[in-house]
Design a protein around this motif. Sequence first.
Motif, PDB file in Angstrom:
ATOM      1  N   ASP A 262     -12.118  -1.653   1.857  1.00 20.88           N
ATOM      2  CA  ASP A 262     -12.524  -2.336   0.629  1.00 20.88           C
ATOM      3  C   ASP A 262     -13.326  -1.441  -0.315  1.00 20.88           C
ATOM      4  N   ASP A 263     -13.486  -0.187   0.050  1.00 19.26           N
ATOM      5  CA  ASP A 263     -14.233   0.749  -0.788  1.00 19.26           C
ATOM      6  C   ASP A 263     -13.271   1.450  -1.737  1.00 19.26           C
ATOM      7  N   PRO A 264     -13.367   1.174  -3.046  1.00 21.14           N
ATOM      8  CA  PRO A 264     -12.427   1.798  -3.985  1.00 21.14           C
ATOM      9  C   PRO A 264     -12.557   3.317  -4.050  1.00 21.14           C
ATOM     10  N   LYS A 265     -13.702   3.851  -3.589  1.00 17.22           N
ATOM     11  CA  LYS A 265     -13.903   5.297  -3.607  1.00 17.22           C
ATOM     12  C   LYS A 265     -13.283   5.977  -2.386  1.00 17.22           C
ATOM     13  N   SER A 266     -12.920   5.173  -1.388  1.00 11.94           N
ATOM     14  CA  SER A 266     -12.320   5.719  -0.184  1.00 11.94           C
ATOM     15  C   SER A 266     -10.802   5.719  -0.304  1.00 11.94           C
ATOM     16  N   GLY A 267     -10.185   6.766   0.225  1.00  8.13           N
ATOM     17  CA  GLY A 267      -8.732   6.822   0.216  1.00  8.13           C
ATOM     18  C   GLY A 267      -8.115   6.061   1.368  1.00  8.13           C
ATOM     19  N   HIS A 268      -8.967   5.422   2.180  1.00  6.04           N
ATOM     20  CA  HIS A 268      -8.481   4.739   3.374  1.00  6.04           C
ATOM     21  C   HIS A 268      -7.808   3.423   2.995  1.00  6.04           C
ATOM     22  N   ALA A 269      -6.616   3.225   3.493  1.00  6.13           N
ATOM     23  CA  ALA A 269      -5.868   1.978   3.310  1.00  6.13           C
ATOM     24  C   ALA A 269      -4.882   1.876   4.459  1.00  6.13           C
ATOM     25  N   VAL A 270      -4.390   0.677   4.707  1.00  2.00           N
ATOM     26  CA  VAL A 270      -3.481   0.487   5.825  1.00  2.00           C
ATOM     27  C   VAL A 270      -2.507  -0.628   5.499  1.00  2.00           C
ATOM     28  N   ALA A 271      -1.351  -0.583   6.136  1.00  4.07           N
ATOM     29  CA  ALA A 271      -0.344  -1.626   5.933  1.00  4.07           C
ATOM     30  C   ALA A 271       0.525  -1.727   7.178  1.00  4.07           C
ATOM     31  N   ALA A 272       1.161  -2.859   7.338  1.00  4.04           N
ATOM     32  CA  ALA A 272       2.148  -3.073   8.397  1.00  4.04           C
ATOM     33  C   ALA A 272       3.503  -3.260   7.736  1.00  4.04           C
ATOM     34  N   GLY A 273       4.473  -2.461   8.148  1.00  7.54           N
ATOM     35  CA  GLY A 273       5.783  -2.497   7.504  1.00  7.54           C
ATOM     36  C   GLY A 273       6.508  -3.815   7.651  1.00  7.54           C
ATOM     37  N   ALA A 274       6.048  -4.675   8.564  1.00  9.15           N
ATOM     38  CA  ALA A 274       6.680  -5.977   8.751  1.00  9.15           C
ATOM     39  C   ALA A 274       6.695  -6.788   7.467  1.00  9.15           C
ATOM     40  N   PHE A 275       5.620  -6.679   6.662  1.00 13.84           N
ATOM     41  CA  PHE A 275       5.532  -7.469   5.423  1.00 13.84           C
ATOM     42  C   PHE A 275       4.593  -6.750   4.464  1.00 13.84           C
ATOM     43  N   MET A 276       5.134  -6.336   3.313  1.00 17.56           N
ATOM     44  CA  MET A 276       4.332  -5.697   2.271  1.00 17.56           C
ATOM     45  C   MET A 276       4.695  -6.323   0.932  1.00 17.56           C
ATOM     46  N   LEU A 277       3.722  -6.922   0.297  1.00 16.76           N
ATOM     47  CA  LEU A 277       3.894  -7.588  -1.000  1.00 16.76           C
ATOM     48  C   LEU A 277       3.153  -6.812  -2.074  1.00 16.76           C
ATOM     49  N   THR A 278       3.837  -6.552  -3.173  1.00 15.69           N
ATOM     50  CA  THR A 278       3.184  -5.885  -4.288  1.00 15.69           C
ATOM     51  C   THR A 278       3.825  -6.337  -5.585  1.00 15.69           C
ATOM     52  N   ARG A 279       3.317  -5.812  -6.689  1.00 16.45           N
ATOM     53  CA  ARG A 279       3.873  -6.115  -8.009  1.00 16.45           C
ATOM     54  C   ARG A 279       4.768  -4.968  -8.454  1.00 16.45           C
ATOM     55  N   ARG A 280       5.806  -5.303  -9.198  1.00 13.62           N
ATOM     56  CA  ARG A 280       6.757  -4.289  -9.634  1.00 13.62           C
ATOM     57  C   ARG A 280       6.085  -3.201 -10.472  1.00 13.62           C
ATOM     58  N   ASN A 281       5.172  -3.598 -11.345  1.00 16.45           N
ATOM     59  CA  ASN A 281       4.544  -2.601 -12.209  1.00 16.45           C
ATOM     60  C   ASN A 281       3.736  -1.575 -11.403  1.00 16.45           C
ATOM     61  N   VAL A 282       3.241  -1.989 -10.234  1.00 16.95           N
ATOM     62  CA  VAL A 282       2.511  -1.066  -9.368  1.00 16.95           C
ATOM     63  C   VAL A 282       3.459   0.007  -8.840  1.00 16.95           C
ATOM     64  N   LEU A 283       4.604  -0.419  -8.348  1.00 16.94           N
ATOM     65  CA  LEU A 283       5.580   0.540  -7.829  1.00 16.94           C
ATOM     66  C   LEU A 283       6.142   1.420  -8.942  1.00 16.94           C
ATOM     67  N   ASP A 284       6.339   0.831 -10.120  1.00 12.22           N
ATOM     68  CA  ASP A 284       6.829   1.634 -11.244  1.00 12.22           C
ATOM     69  C   ASP A 284       5.841   2.750 -11.580  1.00 12.22           C
ATOM     70  N   GLU A 285       4.552   2.424 -11.539  1.00 16.32           N
ATOM     71  CA  GLU A 285       3.534   3.408 -11.923  1.00 16.32           C
ATOM     72  C   GLU A 285       3.439   4.553 -10.921  1.00 16.32           C
ATOM     73  N   ILE A 286       3.689   4.291  -9.630  1.00 11.19           N
ATOM     74  CA  ILE A 286       3.579   5.363  -8.640  1.00 11.19           C
ATOM     75  C   ILE A 286       4.924   6.040  -8.369  1.00 11.19           C
ATOM     76  N   GLY A 287       5.956   5.638  -9.104  1.00 13.39           N
ATOM     77  CA  GLY A 287       7.259   6.282  -8.940  1.00 13.39           C
ATOM     78  C   GLY A 287       8.076   5.747  -7.788  1.00 13.39           C
ATOM     79  N   GLY A 288       7.944   4.455  -7.515  1.00 15.35           N
ATOM     80  CA  GLY A 288       8.705   3.846  -6.442  1.00 15.35           C
ATOM     81  C   GLY A 288       8.271   4.336  -5.072  1.00 15.35           C
ATOM     82  N   LEU A 289       9.255   4.611  -4.214  1.00 13.12           N
ATOM     83  CA  LEU A 289       8.960   5.028  -2.840  1.00 13.12           C
ATOM     84  C   LEU A 289       8.945   6.543  -2.669  1.00 13.12           C
ATOM     85  N   ALA A 290       9.009   7.279  -3.772  1.00 17.45           N
ATOM     86  CA  ALA A 290       9.067   8.743  -3.674  1.00 17.45           C
ATOM     87  C   ALA A 290       7.851   9.322  -2.960  1.00 17.45           C
TER      88      ALA A 290
END
Length: 382
Positions: free
Chosen positions: A196-224
């Motif tokens: 929860d620290d925005p200054k930390s690069g630490h984040a985690v996810a489980a591939g079973a279910f990942m929800l996001t917004r399209r504009n977020v993926l567009d901004e980071i260049g998709g799955l590249a």
Amino acid sequence: MTLTILPILTLAITLLSVLIGLGFIRSLHIVKSLTPTEPVDSEKPLIDVIVPARNEQADVGTAVRSILAQQRVDVRITVINDHSTDQTGSIVDTIAANDSRVHVIHDPPLLDGWFGKANAMQHAFQTTNRPYVVFADADVVHSPCCFITAIDHMRQEQCDFLSLFPKVQLVSFWENAIVPHLMVFGLVTFLNRALDDPKSGHAVAAGAFMLTRRNVLDEIGGLACVRNEALDDVMLARNIKANGFVTKIALAPQLLSVRLFKSNRDAFWGFSKNILGAVSHIAFAFPAIVVPLFVYWLPISVLLVGIVRQDGWWIICGISAYVSQAAILVLASRLAEMHPLKSLAFPFSAIPIGCCFARAIYHHFISDGVVWRGRVIRRSGD
């Protein structure tokens, strides 16, 4: 002198197990556990659901139908049949023929330098356009309220990316022996307050279910950004966070479930793809081959020697270490359905863990990639 240190090392293993258990309890308080949101009349969010599938004939039909049964959301599903050699393609084709919400992409060309799953997800993402995007594994079964609960939680938390950790189904011997301890250790490692620290690069996810917004993926260049990452789910979350977005993960055993491995063989070799992610450098993978043997079998050896020597101190040390390790199974039951007797055979997990490290090291140096579902995928492309 040499022998007398063994009970002390066994007590150190006991302490380590207790610390891991306490860390897991702490992790359960760091992240939220979601319960189903009751359906009410409201505007239905528009969601593109992307389901990469390779040789998933046993589960893909049930998984896709559970997505089609979602309440209070408008879903459109894109299934990517990633060069399957079983009946996966025909199963999803049959579903698509009977429901216009399902679209199937067969055998997408593997882009140079891309791993298979990320490649499949990128192909599908480029064909979709809805404001919300869900990446769901092809063997995950969702409750009817899963998606809307996730959407509601995302809105409440004001986050841009949300991953749900499922209930894990364990059936075969090796599933029960291996998965509970590795699951607890993994969650303790990844779930901490830095999430929860925005200054930390630490984040985690489980591939079973990942929800996001399209504009977020567009901004980071998709799955590249995760094109050649074995831990594509974790690295996707970290790249999204690194671009200034808010990421969250929640435990959701009431919302979705998965059987990670479908047989003893799958479970034995199943961690080969991701196991190097457990070490910070490839050099640490070599000692990691034998560490599980030490951690799991020293307590048993001390116990047996104590019985033979009729030495109460050795017996107490051996029993305390095994019991403390076994207690982790109680904690794991929060997120896994296991067979108790099979799970108590966890010391045998040292064998497949060592084999998976050895196999992963081999493919890291010889193939410059990973092996998954019968396919060696190289970082520089197939």
